[in-house]
Scaffold this motif. Structure first.
Motif, PDB file in Angstrom:
ATOM      1  N   TYR A 146      36.890 -58.364  42.297  1.00  0.00           N
ATOM      2  CA  TYR A 146      37.478 -59.321  41.357  1.00  0.00           C
ATOM      3  C   TYR A 146      38.230 -58.561  40.273  1.00  0.00           C
ATOM      4  CZ  TYR A 146      34.377 -62.850  43.324  1.00  0.00           C
ATOM      5  OH  TYR A 146      33.727 -63.706  44.162  1.00  0.00           O
ATOM      6  N   MET A 187      40.334 -64.745  36.214  1.00  0.00           N
ATOM      7  CA  MET A 187      40.152 -63.306  36.455  1.00  0.00           C
ATOM      8  C   MET A 187      39.651 -63.037  37.868  1.00  0.00           C
ATOM      9  SD  MET A 187      38.599 -61.755  32.941  1.00  0.00           S
ATOM     10  CE  MET A 187      38.369 -60.084  33.567  1.00  0.00           C
ATOM     11  N   ARG A 188      38.868 -63.968  38.411  1.00  0.00           N
ATOM     12  CA  ARG A 188      38.290 -63.740  39.737  1.00  0.00           C
ATOM     13  C   ARG A 188      39.099 -64.410  40.838  1.00  0.00           C
ATOM     14  NH1 ARG A 188      31.876 -62.974  39.123  1.00  0.00           N
ATOM     15  NH2 ARG A 188      31.911 -62.155  37.034  1.00  0.00           N
ATOM     16  N   ASN A 189      40.134 -65.161  40.451  1.00  0.00           N
ATOM     17  CA  ASN A 189      40.969 -65.835  41.435  1.00  0.00           C
ATOM     18  C   ASN A 189      40.152 -66.816  42.277  1.00  0.00           C
ATOM     19  OD1 ASN A 189      42.920 -66.285  43.604  1.00  0.00           O
ATOM     20  ND2 ASN A 189      43.988 -64.569  42.666  1.00  0.00           N
ATOM     21  N   LEU A 190      39.364 -67.629  41.597  1.00  0.00           N
ATOM     22  CA  LEU A 190      38.495 -68.578  42.285  1.00  0.00           C
ATOM     23  C   LEU A 190      38.668 -69.953  41.664  1.00  0.00           C
ATOM     24  CD1 LEU A 190      35.182 -66.549  42.416  1.00  0.00           C
ATOM     25  CD2 LEU A 190      36.482 -67.316  44.398  1.00  0.00           C
ATOM     26  N   PRO A 191      38.325 -71.003  42.427  1.00  0.00           N
ATOM     27  CA  PRO A 191      38.338 -72.339  41.822  1.00  0.00           C
ATOM     28  C   PRO A 191      37.291 -72.422  40.715  1.00  0.00           C
ATOM     29  CG  PRO A 191      38.109 -72.444  44.221  1.00  0.00           C
ATOM     30  CD  PRO A 191      37.921 -71.019  43.832  1.00  0.00           C
TER      31      PRO A 191
END
Ligand code: FMN
Lengths: 443, 239
Positions: A146, A187-191
């Motif tokens: 991440y 920052m984590r590129n997540l929903p």
């Protein structure tokens, strides 16, 4: 007249204790295992089971306050063009932004820098709060990757390839929905709001031969400047240390089973891994067998609380230690001053471990702006600096009493053990004897 | 002439086996957007690892042969062509730019990539696009098992077939497969191909230098069922 025979008093089972039964009921009611933060809560053989012998006629002490006892440490001298030099051998362990708030990260940076030591990023990437306030920042390279990017690699002072963590050797990360705020999600590129489980294995390498090539790549990307650490959980420390060295690590970070975590299954925390006391001698032996002790530095962690623990870890052969939980407590985590709020959460100061729920009244393990704005990073940093300085003074006090002018000169010969278990694990004799279980010598 | 003084014009030819990896990568890292040394040819790669890793400049690099692990790792801006096949982890964590492999790619091609375009003209092995975070990957041939495992975002286009467990535990990445899919991984399902997807796919096929006779309509789209996003004990058998 009633019977003169007394009733058998009610007796609860040791096997099925109240706590065990409560766990069973909780599992039955919720259908999910218990997830929590922190480290092991069970009793384990630990540094408390070791004592220093101190000076005597055959060993003379150094004068406290007058004769110097140095505490500095170099890390990454094996291959890095820019090894790290720290004033004290107590570093701040990797704790993720996501698990911790931005202000908490800032406080760690402030506190560590003022005390002359390093901080470490964590799962979720590097934050400005931490980079900006940390003189020396170690950037973790984790399975999830991440936030990983070459610019942050280059503005880090060292890179830590995380293979395992003592709280969960063989396990991946976990950050539950409550803490996936907009910023964390970005920052984590997540929903936003999902229950995020990060991988336990790296996506693009497996095994020691691949690790060697991965380390080569990281060195090439950063032009061989940065020390490369490899962090392992206390699973098979002899072999893992040897393989990390073979793969080219500059520094091995070894985290015993007591080590804290942001959120992991309780069953994992309590039942997997070996106590740090058992791990250090094995790692040191691996380094010695390879002729690499002190050339590849060893940082150890897992339940380190005081200067005595630091001195004991170093006497067993570590070059430095790392602290996680203790640093959070210094910042104000689980402070009895917040007891009323802990009560509202159904817990009590000292036992609060539901960090994954993001409701931390101390504002440390949360992403809720209302909660984290209660936390003052300047004051928190000051408290951490104080604590780090006290630990260092304590370790120096012991080292001087053992006649050592540098913490690194402490040695197993300075120690004895209080229990058979600790003696066997640490490889030092039981107090009053020359007996090291499993080795030569006798009562 | 000192060996590290490079010609200021025309294509820079770098003999990797003569001059070594460290010199190659440090020379490439020294380039910035303002450089006029924009075309590089790396000869004698001989399967070396980490070739052209960590480049951050809008330059064109051709590697004249096959590469080992992590070629073009963490690439930013550069266009890197491998005139051969690529070992494991080609273009891992790439940020931007373009990486084109003329031959086949080994495991973990484009792993964790965050941006840019990765084109593989041959086949890609297992775990292609694992944990991808925004990169676009176009594979002309087939891909192996566990591809797009935990893929977070970005697109993976496969003109051939996909192996077992495609898209296992994926998040929001978009997968387009023209041929067969041996099996779908946990939480990966076929999804409706809407006009915006066809348009996006047409663009990827063009930029990916695919055979112009291949049409977006020939593909199926796969993505996350989003059933594992929040833990539910009744889904435990899916893990
Ligand atoms: C809140 C918290 C978050 C953590 N996050 C990470 C992490 O992201 N990566 C990692 O390698 N270790 C992580 N750890 C483990 C620490 O790096 C360290 O190994 C451990 O805390 C040491 O044990 P101690 O807590 O007893 O000092 C975390 C620990 C805590 C308490």
């Amino acid at each position: 007249m009633t019977s003169e025979f007394p009733h058998t008093p009610p007796r609860k089972s040791y096997t099925f204790s109240d706590a065990v039964n409560a766990d069973i009921r909780r599992a039955a009611a919720t259908g999910i295992y218990d997830i929590r933060g922190g480290g092991t809560k069970r009793f384990l053989p630990h540094f408390d089971d070791l004592l220093f012998l101190g000076a005597s006629i055959s060993r003379y002490p150094l004068e406290g306050y007058r004769e110097k006892c140095a505490t500095d440490v170099w890390l990454g001298t094996r291959h890095a063009k820019k090894p790290i030099h720290l004033d004290i051998p107590v570093t701040i362990a990797g704790m993720s932004f996501g698990a911790l708030s931005g202000p908490a990260k800032e406080a760690l940076g402030r506190g560590a820098s003022a005390a002359g030591t390093s901080t470490t990023t964590g799962d979720g990437g590097m934050t400005e709060e931490e980079r900006g306030h940390s003189k020396t920042l170690v950037y973790q390279y984790l399975p999830s990757r991440y936030g990983m990017n070459p610019d942050d690699l280059r503005r880090a002072d060292a890179i830590e390839v995380v293979v395992g963590q003592g709280a969960k050797p063989g396990g991946g990360g976990m950050l539950l929905g409550q803490k996936i705020s907009d910023r964390v999600a970005m920052m984590r590129n997540l929903p936003k709001g999902i229950d995020q489980r990060s991988a336990c294995r790296h996506p693009d390498w497996t095994g020691p031969d691949d690790l060697e090539i991965k380390i080569l790549e990281l060195r090439e990307i950063t032009d061989w400047e940065k020390p490369i650490y490899v962090k392992i959980g206390g699973a098979r420390p002899y072999y893992d240390t040897a393989l990390a060295v073979k793969a080219g690590a500059d520094v091995v970070v070894l985290d015993g089973m007591q080590g804290g975590t942001a959120a992991t299954q309780d069953v994992f925390i309590e039942h997997v891994g070996q106590p740090i006391l058992a791990c250090i001698p094995q790692a040191v032996k691996a380094l010695q067998d390879l002729g690499m002790h002190r050339k590849v530095q060893l940082i150890v962690s897992g339940g380190i609380r005081s200067g005595a623990d630091v001195a004991k870890a170093m006497a067993l052969g570590a070059d430095a230690v790392a602290i996680g939980t203790a640093a959070l407590i210094a910042l104000g985590d689980n402070d009895p001053a917040l007891e009323a709020e802990y009560q509202k959460l159904g817990t009590t100061a000292g036992a609060y471990d539901d960090w994954h729920e993001g409701k931390d009244p101390a504002g440390i393990t949360t992403q809720d702006p209302e909660l984290y704005s209660r936390f003052d990073p300047v004051l928190g940093g000051r408290r951490l600096t104080n604590y780090l300085k006290v630990m260092t003074l304590e370790a120096q006090t012991i080292a001087r009493a053992c006649g050592k002018n540098h913490l690194h000169n402490l040695e197993p010969e300075d120690l004895c053990a209080l229990t058979i278990e600790a003696a066997a694990m640490a490889g030092v004799p039981i107090a009053g004897t020359s007996w090291i279980p499993g080795r030569n010598g006798s009562f | 002439m000192k060996s590290n003084v490079l010609e200021q014009t025309a294509t820079q030819t770098f003999d990797l086996s003569a001059r070594g990896l460290r010199e190659l990568n440090s020379s490439l890292h020294a380039l910035s957007g303002a450089t006029n040394m924009t075309a590089w040819e790396v000869v004698n790669p001989k399967g070396a690892h980490a070739i052209a890793a960590g480049v951050d400049a809008p330059v064109d690099i051709s590697v004249m042969g096959s590469t080992g692990y992590y070629c073009a790792g963490m690439n930013k801006q550069a266009t890197i062509r491998v005139k051969g096949s690529a070992g494991p982890g080609v273009a891992e964590n790439m940020m931007s730019g373009t990486v084109i492999v003329d031959g086949d790619a080994s495991q973990y091609a484009g792993a964790t990539g965050r941006g840019g375009l990765l084109v593989i003209k041959g086949n890609a092995s297992s775990r292609c696009g694992i944990s991808m975070k925004g990169v676009e990957i176009v594979v002309h041939g087939n891909i192996g098992h566990m591809s797009a495992f935990m893929a977070q975002s970005g697109s993976l286009v496969v003109c051939g077939d996909a192996g077992d467990a495609l898209g296992d535990s994926l998040y929001e990445a978009k997968l387009f497969v023209r041929g067969s899919v041996k099996s779908l991984g946990a939480d990966c399902i076929e999804k409706e191909m809407r006009p915006e997807h066809l348009e996006h796919l047409a663009d990827l096929l063009r930029r990916g230098e695919c055979d112009p006779t291949i049409k977006p309509e020939e593909f199926r789209r796969y993505g996350s069922a989003r059933k594992l996003y929040n833990f539910n004990i009744d889904n435990a058998s899916a893990y």
